[in-house]
Design an enzyme around this catalytic site. Structure first.
Site, PDB file in Angstrom:
ATOM      1  N   LYS A 125       7.446  -3.738   4.808  1.00 54.83           N
ATOM      2  CA  LYS A 125       7.315  -2.434   4.154  1.00 54.83           C
ATOM      3  C   LYS A 125       8.699  -1.855   3.976  1.00 54.83           C
ATOM      4  O   LYS A 125       9.613  -2.174   4.739  1.00 54.83           O
ATOM      5  CB  LYS A 125       6.474  -1.486   5.026  1.00 54.83           C
ATOM      6  CG  LYS A 125       5.855  -0.353   4.262  1.00 54.83           C
ATOM      7  CD  LYS A 125       4.600  -0.784   3.552  1.00 54.83           C
ATOM      8  CE  LYS A 125       3.987   0.337   2.751  1.00 54.83           C
ATOM      9  NZ  LYS A 125       2.668  -0.057   2.224  1.00 54.83           N
TER      10      LYS A 125
HETATM   11  P1  NAD Z   1       0.046   7.987  -4.750  1.00 58.04           P
HETATM   12  O1  NAD Z   1       1.404   8.554  -4.570  1.00 58.04           O
HETATM   13  O2  NAD Z   1      -0.323   7.419  -6.077  1.00 58.04           O
HETATM   14  O3  NAD Z   1      -1.055   9.094  -4.376  1.00 58.04           O
HETATM   15  C1  NAD Z   1      -1.069   9.808  -3.190  1.00 58.04           C
HETATM   16  C2  NAD Z   1      -2.015  10.973  -3.378  1.00 58.04           C
HETATM   17  O4  NAD Z   1      -2.163  11.681  -2.147  1.00 58.04           O
HETATM   18  C3  NAD Z   1      -1.539  11.999  -4.408  1.00 58.04           C
HETATM   19  O5  NAD Z   1      -2.663  12.442  -5.147  1.00 58.04           O
HETATM   20  C4  NAD Z   1      -1.015  13.137  -3.546  1.00 58.04           C
HETATM   21  O6  NAD Z   1      -1.063  14.397  -4.203  1.00 58.04           O
HETATM   22  C5  NAD Z   1      -2.003  13.055  -2.401  1.00 58.04           C
HETATM   23  N1  NAD Z   1      -1.550  13.704  -1.175  1.00 58.04           N
HETATM   24  C6  NAD Z   1      -0.324  13.698  -0.613  1.00 58.04           C
HETATM   25  N2  NAD Z   1      -0.327  14.426   0.516  1.00 58.04           N
HETATM   26  C7  NAD Z   1      -1.601  14.878   0.660  1.00 58.04           C
HETATM   27  C8  NAD Z   1      -2.257  15.689   1.609  1.00 58.04           C
HETATM   28  N3  NAD Z   1      -1.590  16.191   2.662  1.00 58.04           N
HETATM   29  N4  NAD Z   1      -3.574  15.937   1.446  1.00 58.04           N
HETATM   30  C9  NAD Z   1      -4.242  15.442   0.383  1.00 58.04           C
HETATM   31  N5  NAD Z   1      -3.679  14.685  -0.555  1.00 58.04           N
HETATM   32  C10 NAD Z   1      -2.372  14.415  -0.422  1.00 58.04           C
HETATM   33  O7  NAD Z   1      -0.127   6.915  -3.582  1.00 58.04           O
HETATM   34  P2  NAD Z   1      -1.141   5.698  -3.533  1.00 58.04           P
HETATM   35  O8  NAD Z   1      -0.426   4.482  -3.999  1.00 58.04           O
HETATM   36  O9  NAD Z   1      -2.428   6.111  -4.140  1.00 58.04           O
HETATM   37  O10 NAD Z   1      -1.301   5.538  -1.945  1.00 58.04           O
HETATM   38  C11 NAD Z   1      -2.222   6.327  -1.189  1.00 58.04           C
HETATM   39  C12 NAD Z   1      -2.471   5.644   0.150  1.00 58.04           C
HETATM   40  O11 NAD Z   1      -2.983   4.334  -0.088  1.00 58.04           O
HETATM   41  C13 NAD Z   1      -1.238   5.431   1.024  1.00 58.04           C
HETATM   42  O12 NAD Z   1      -1.620   5.507   2.379  1.00 58.04           O
HETATM   43  C14 NAD Z   1      -0.816   4.018   0.694  1.00 58.04           C
HETATM   44  O13 NAD Z   1      -0.047   3.428   1.739  1.00 58.04           O
HETATM   45  C15 NAD Z   1      -2.164   3.366   0.566  1.00 58.04           C
HETATM   46  N6  NAD Z   1      -2.177   2.118  -0.204  1.00 58.04           N
HETATM   47  C16 NAD Z   1      -1.711   2.059  -1.480  1.00 58.04           C
HETATM   48  C17 NAD Z   1      -1.769   0.860  -2.173  1.00 58.04           C
HETATM   49  C18 NAD Z   1      -1.332   0.751  -3.620  1.00 58.04           C
HETATM   50  O14 NAD Z   1      -1.526  -0.340  -4.216  1.00 58.04           O
HETATM   51  N7  NAD Z   1      -0.823   1.781  -4.229  1.00 58.04           N
HETATM   52  C19 NAD Z   1      -2.268  -0.292  -1.555  1.00 58.04           C
HETATM   53  C20 NAD Z   1      -2.758  -0.193  -0.254  1.00 58.04           C
HETATM   54  C21 NAD Z   1      -2.710   1.017   0.413  1.00 58.04           C
END
Ligand code: NAD
Length: 439
Positions: A125
């Protein structure tokens, strides 16, 4: 003389952005989970000790010339937890709360995730500590290129392949691929996944994590003799993962009753109009829910979303949202973890005691890394598949992984999280054992 040239080029005195003190939480949670699993599996103590420590950690200083000519120095990390099962794989996060301990925890979870779904990768990561909203697009590009250059010595298509995570996207991946290609002197697009389609990205990658979350939700419902059309869903976090999961579950027939992002949430017990919300988010300047309104929609806080009346709760924002202090108030019957590490250990115990079933992150959100793997395979063979083929392979891998986790949990008579972790740690330990300790 050199100093003077720099001063003339960049203007005012440099400022420094110091990374906050390490946040212990996620790394502590990950280690405590590993210790628990190691005891249950009666893991060889030497292999347990190997898995308790990341193989390699790199902390880098990233000076960036801002648009006003001043310099800011940012702190970035790349942590490789394990390469026992193959090249390291894991996303890059841009967020003000990024710490070395958070990146360690997330890297370790990537090792387990790749093992759970049986793809030939280890775990890594990366992260940079800053709020991307505070930078222009050009500043973001310069930061990304310099960060890439600083961690490039440990990256490579057979060494460590980054991907998107919170606040990084296909454009950021394109800058990483371009920077690596410039250093290499030839195209090296396969050094990163989650790229735009025209640079060797894969069909289906942007929505892959959300699609995987939706597939796992559907499989979980089947085990409890429920259908999507009789199921309500609340989603915390409306970014890449949350919005795609909500959209695909809605297409499957689920009623999405609540969604939220960093600015707060929307609630309608009769179901939100997801297509309408997606249009709003696509056109809103910061791609947020703010400003959306429709008949029957109430505005709620993120805390209220977690505690709302729903069958399924999908935390898809950041870690440690479900904690000891709010786990007792959660009303969902099923939690499907779109985010990494959204549940603390004490909350997990409370949920288990209350009979709430949790599909754990290392299974539920593995769809992204699965399609990243499919993207890497397509890049290496320079031959690309149709979206239907990518989605077919993703679906089949997620269903198989769900079944293996379900069966493992049943055979040890433990909750799904422990079942998934036991399956993963066992596979990684076996790889370490088979390879032996070099030299
Ligand atoms: P992203 O940046 O696209 O979206 C994150 C979202 O969370 C946004 O809508 C933001 O406004 C919201 N957010 C931030 N702080 C918040 C809070 N305190 N309360 C409510 N909402 C809040 O990120 P993503 O890629 O969608 O990732 C989200 C989660 O999924 C993370 O934990 C990431 O590690 C995990 N993840 C992502 C992927 C991927 O392919 N993008 C894969 C596996 C896991």
């Amino acid at each position: 003389m050199q100093e003077r040239i720099v001063e003339i080029l960049v203007g005012p005195t440099p400022t420094f952005v110091v990374a906050p003190q390490p946040k212990q939480d996620l790394w502590d949670t990950v280690l405590a989970n590993l210790d628990d699993v190691a005891a249950r599996l009666k893991l060889n103590p030497g292999i347990h000790a190997i898995l308790r420590q990341p193989e390699r950690e790199l902390t880098v200083a990233i000076p960036v010339v801002l648009d006003d000519g001043s310099i800011k120095v940012f702190t970035g990390y790349r942590v490789q937890h394990s390469s026992a099962r193959g090249p390291c794989k894991g996303g890059i996060r841009y967020h003000a709360d990024v710490t070395l301990n958070e990146v360690r925890g997330l890297a370790t979870m990537m090792t387990w995730k790749c093992a759970v779904v049986g793809i030939p990768y280890g775990g890594a990561k990366g992260g940079v500590t800053f709020d991307p909203a505070g930078l222009s697009q050009n500043e973001l590009m310069r930061l990304t290129r310099r960060y890439t250059a600083m961690i490039l010595p440990i990256l490579g298509p057979k060494r460590d392949i980054p991907a998107p995570d919170v606040n990084t996207n296909p454009q950021v991946m394109a800058w990483i691929a371009d920077t690596a290609s410039m250093f290499e002197g030839s195209a090296m697009m396969e050094i990163v996944t989650g790229k735009p389609l025209n640079l060797g990205g894969s069909q289906g990658r942007p929505e892959a994590t959300g699609r995987g979350v939706a597939i796992v939700t559907a499989e979980l419902l089947k085990r409890y003799d429920r259908t999507p059309v009789e199921t309500t869903v609340a989603v915390q976090g409306y970014g890449n993962v949350g919005s795609c999961a909500a959209t695909i579950l809605n297409e499957m027939g689920c009623k999405i009753v609540a969604v939220s992002d960093v600015g707060g949430g929307l609630y309608n017990p009769h179901g939100l109009n997801i297509a309408d919300i997606n249009k709003h988010v696509a056109h809103s300047p910061r791609h947020l829910l703010e400003g959306y309104d429709a008949p029957g929609v109430d505005f709620i806080t993120n805390d209220e979303l977690l505690e709302c009346e729903t069958d399924v709760l999908i935390p898809a924002a950041l870690e440690h949202q479900i904690r000891g202090d709010n786990a007792t108030r959660i009303r969902a019957k099923y939690i499907v973890e779109g985010a990494n590490g959204p549940t603390t250990r004490d909350a997990d115990d409370i949920l288990t005691d209350r009979g709430i079933v949790v599909a754990p992150d290392i299974l539920a959100n593995a769809g992204g890394v699965v399609v990243s793997y499919l993207e890497w395979v397509q890049d290496l063979q320079n031959f690309f598949w149709e979206k239907e083929e990518v989605n077919r392979q993703l679906t089949s891998l997620m269903i198989r992984s769900f079944r293996e986790v379900w069966d493992c949990a049943a055979s040890y008579d433990v909750p799904l999280r422990l079942g998934a972790s036991m399956l993963a740690v066992d596979k990684v330990a076996e790889a370490v054992q088979s390879r032996g300790i070099w030299p």
